[in-house]
Write a protein that holds these residues in place. Structure first.
Motif, mmCIF file in Angstrom:
data_model
loop_
_atom_site.group_PDB
_atom_site.id
_atom_site.type_symbol
_atom_site.label_atom_id
_atom_site.label_comp_id
_atom_site.label_asym_id
_atom_site.label_seq_id
_atom_site.Cartn_x
_atom_site.Cartn_y
_atom_site.Cartn_z
ATOM 1 N N PHE A 256 43.393 31.990 -73.726
ATOM 2 C CA PHE A 256 44.701 32.245 -73.117
ATOM 3 C C PHE A 256 43.795 32.503 -71.479
ATOM 4 O O PHE A 256 43.779 33.192 -71.017
ATOM 5 C CB PHE A 256 45.387 33.470 -72.921
ATOM 6 C CG PHE A 256 46.069 32.830 -74.351
ATOM 7 C CD1 PHE A 256 47.557 32.249 -74.528
ATOM 8 C CD2 PHE A 256 45.744 34.120 -75.497
ATOM 9 C CE1 PHE A 256 47.949 32.014 -75.615
ATOM 10 C CE2 PHE A 256 46.381 33.717 -76.601
ATOM 11 C CZ PHE A 256 47.864 32.744 -76.617
ATOM 12 N N GLU A 263 47.774 30.614 -69.203
ATOM 13 C CA GLU A 263 46.166 31.747 -68.754
ATOM 14 C C GLU A 263 47.036 33.118 -68.170
ATOM 15 O O GLU A 263 48.758 33.391 -67.929
ATOM 16 C CB GLU A 263 45.743 31.903 -67.158
ATOM 17 C CG GLU A 263 45.764 32.996 -66.409
ATOM 18 C CD GLU A 263 44.215 32.567 -65.367
ATOM 19 O OE1 GLU A 263 44.029 33.349 -65.128
ATOM 20 O OE2 GLU A 263 44.838 31.647 -64.821
ATOM 21 N N LEU A 264 46.779 34.065 -69.132
ATOM 22 C CA LEU A 264 48.102 35.370 -69.544
ATOM 23 C C LEU A 264 46.587 37.180 -69.181
ATOM 24 O O LEU A 264 46.084 36.578 -69.002
ATOM 25 C CB LEU A 264 47.816 35.821 -71.336
ATOM 26 C CG LEU A 264 49.257 34.996 -71.486
ATOM 27 C CD1 LEU A 264 49.543 35.148 -73.174
ATOM 28 C CD2 LEU A 264 50.524 34.566 -70.503
ATOM 29 N N HIS A 265 47.770 36.964 -68.782
ATOM 30 C CA HIS A 265 46.767 38.244 -68.418
ATOM 31 C C HIS A 265 46.442 39.734 -69.097
ATOM 32 O O HIS A 265 47.505 39.670 -70.333
ATOM 33 C CB HIS A 265 48.676 39.533 -67.728
ATOM 34 C CG HIS A 265 47.440 40.627 -66.852
ATOM 35 N ND1 HIS A 265 46.867 41.878 -67.249
ATOM 36 C CD2 HIS A 265 46.687 40.638 -65.316
ATOM 37 C CE1 HIS A 265 46.330 43.230 -66.154
ATOM 38 N NE2 HIS A 265 46.070 42.493 -65.708
ATOM 39 N N THR A 268 49.175 41.785 -71.490
ATOM 40 C CA THR A 268 50.167 40.175 -72.014
ATOM 41 C C THR A 268 49.500 40.205 -73.286
ATOM 42 O O THR A 268 50.497 40.634 -74.352
ATOM 43 C CB THR A 268 50.605 39.374 -71.339
ATOM 44 O OG1 THR A 268 50.671 39.640 -70.095
ATOM 45 C CG2 THR A 268 51.868 38.622 -72.958
ATOM 46 N N ILE A 269 48.190 39.637 -72.965
ATOM 47 C CA ILE A 269 47.020 39.695 -74.498
ATOM 48 C C ILE A 269 47.164 40.964 -75.325
ATOM 49 O O ILE A 269 47.409 40.693 -76.773
ATOM 50 C CB ILE A 269 45.757 39.368 -74.101
ATOM 51 C CG1 ILE A 269 45.608 37.993 -72.851
ATOM 52 C CG2 ILE A 269 44.748 38.848 -75.710
ATOM 53 C CD1 ILE A 269 44.607 37.307 -72.812
#
Length: 449
Positions: A256, A263-265, A268-269
């Motif tokens: 991501f 794109e994830l923080h 969040t992942i």
């Protein structure tokens, strides 16, 4: 006076931490004292994005509050989530399964230090995906650190490996590299790939080799007995594929990234990883009771991380702000401008001052962002290629941060490994010196002055 006072307080802080006093308490008191002196000297202590209370003395606790809000909500949350996930994978037996499966092929490699260097190179590659030094450090502490320790690597050496991958900037798209390219008046592609990247790779390789000999020497001098965990001693009822779970955050960060997937923080992942793991636990046990019991370990792990890691990072931030508002950085800039204009001499002076600023403040970005503004001016006045000054300063700021006992990455790795920050700094010191020498030599050979 600002330089002398800043250095004196730094020495005192280091002395009391070395004597065994609480690092969090010592750093916080030292930072509050520097902020108080800054107020008495009439300096503004709050950043531009933090509104003043109208009372200079009240601005001191206001800054601590703003730092707590910022660090606990961003970096602190990331640290707590990583520690919580690490506690979860330990609770369900996933970490034991990793060691059990990895021990078989890795047992053929007799030297744990070869494994350590291999882990270091893997961690350096991960720095391409994780731009934050502290974020990368805690990610490695939650994933690679347990594996390294169980493979026979000492806790101090393993923590040093986790703290040092971001010492040399490898990512061509890093914000620091972009700013350095602008200061050097070069296209980003030419500056990052043709000039900086070869020097960075050479430094990383030399630092990895130095880690091998330096960590082995320190372990032998300290009488550390290295012992691998016997596979037969590991008792776990977790399925074999659970060995993949501790590494899912790394896979998530690589996946991501905004290119292959949205794109994830990293938090969040991690939430996705925790939810996925809890679903697997439900399918495994066919009951929600063990699932909820496992999630309780996540919350407890997060609470322990706040106590031992996040508050230490906040205290280090207060100390760094105290040095900055006192005028420590500005005085170092004035000192740099007072030296001669010879290309190599000026470059060495800027490298030394940048390294000292990074070491004392624990920040890699602050010294570089402060000094990089000097480069176009100094280069124009001295007739020097600005890239000849920018590249060593760029790397020196990050190298200096890695040998600072108050930097976020060092204190985070120290807190999670239960190793003294000074022990980690001692273990990273020689590889950092070697890396700095390689950067300077590579600049002199590859970049025209």
């Amino acid at each position: 006076m600002e330089l002398l006072l800043g250095l004196a307080v730094t020495v005192l802080v280091g002395r009391y931490i070395f004597k065994g006093y609480s690092a969090t308490g010592v750093l916080l008191v030292g930072g509050l004292f520097l902020l108080l002196v800054s107020v008495l000297m009439g300096h503004q202590i709050l950043p531009k994005n933090v509104p003043s209370t109208g009372q200079p003395l009240a601005d001191i606790p206001e800054y601590v509050k703003s730092l707590l809000s910022n660090r606990a909500a961003d970096l602190g949350l990331m640290v707590m989530a990583l520690c919580g996930f690490a506690s979860y994978t330990t609770h369900i037996g996933a970490n034991d399964m990793v060691v059990k499966l990895a021990s078989r092929p890795l047992s053929k490699i007799r030297s744990p230090y070869v494994l350590m260097v291999a882990a270091y190179f893997v961690a350096c590659v991960l720095s391409l995906a994780v731009s934050s030094a502290t974020g990368l450090g805690v990610l490695l502490m939650a994933t690679l650190f347990p594996l390294m320790v169980n493979m026979g690597i000492s806790r101090g050496a393993a923590a040093a490996i986790c703290a040092s991958p971001a010492a040399v900037i490898l990512s061509p798209t890093s914000g620091d590299v972009v700013i350095a390219a602008q200061a050097s008046k070069m296209p980003l592609i030419d500056f990052a790939f043709k000039t900086t990247l070869p020097i960075s790779i050479a430094a990383i390789v030399c630092m990895g080799v130095t880690h091998f000999f330096w960590q082995r020497y320190l372990d032998r001098r300290a009488g550390v007995e290295l012992s691998r965990q016997d596979v037969k001693e590991i008792q776990t009822h977790a399925p074999a594929f659970y060995a993949l779970l501790p590494f899912t955050p790394i896979v998530g960060v690589l996946l991501f990234n905004g290119k292959l997937a949205p794109e994830l923080h990293i938090v969040t992942i991690l939430i996705i990883c925790i939810l996925m793991t809890s679903c697997l636990e439900f399918l495994r046990h066919r009951s929600v009771k063990p699932v909820f019991a496992g999630l309780d370990t996540v919350y407890k792990g997060m609470g322990d991380a706040f106590t031992s890691v996040v508050m230490l990072i906040v205290a280090a931030g207060v100390f760094a702000q105290g040095l900055s508002t006192l005028g420590f950085i500005s005085q170092l800039i004035a000192l740099a401008q007072s030296f001669g204009s010879g290309a190599v001499v000026l470059m060495l002076v800027l490298v030394a001052i940048t390294t000292i600023a990074a070491l004392t403040t624990g920040s890699g970005n602050a010294p570089f962002y402060a000094f990089v503004e000097l480069i176009p001016k100094l280069a124009a006045q001295s007739g020097i290629n600005p890239a000849f000054l920018a590249i060593p300063m760029l790397q020196a700021s990050n190298l200096g941060r890695t040998v600072s006992p108050v930097s976020g990455v060092v204190v985070a790795c120290a807190g999670m490994s239960q190793v003294s920050p000074f022990d980690i700094v001692k273990r990273t010191s020689l590889p950092i010196v070697v890396g700095l020498v390689v950067v300077i030599a590579g600049t002199c050979m590859l970049v025209p002055a």
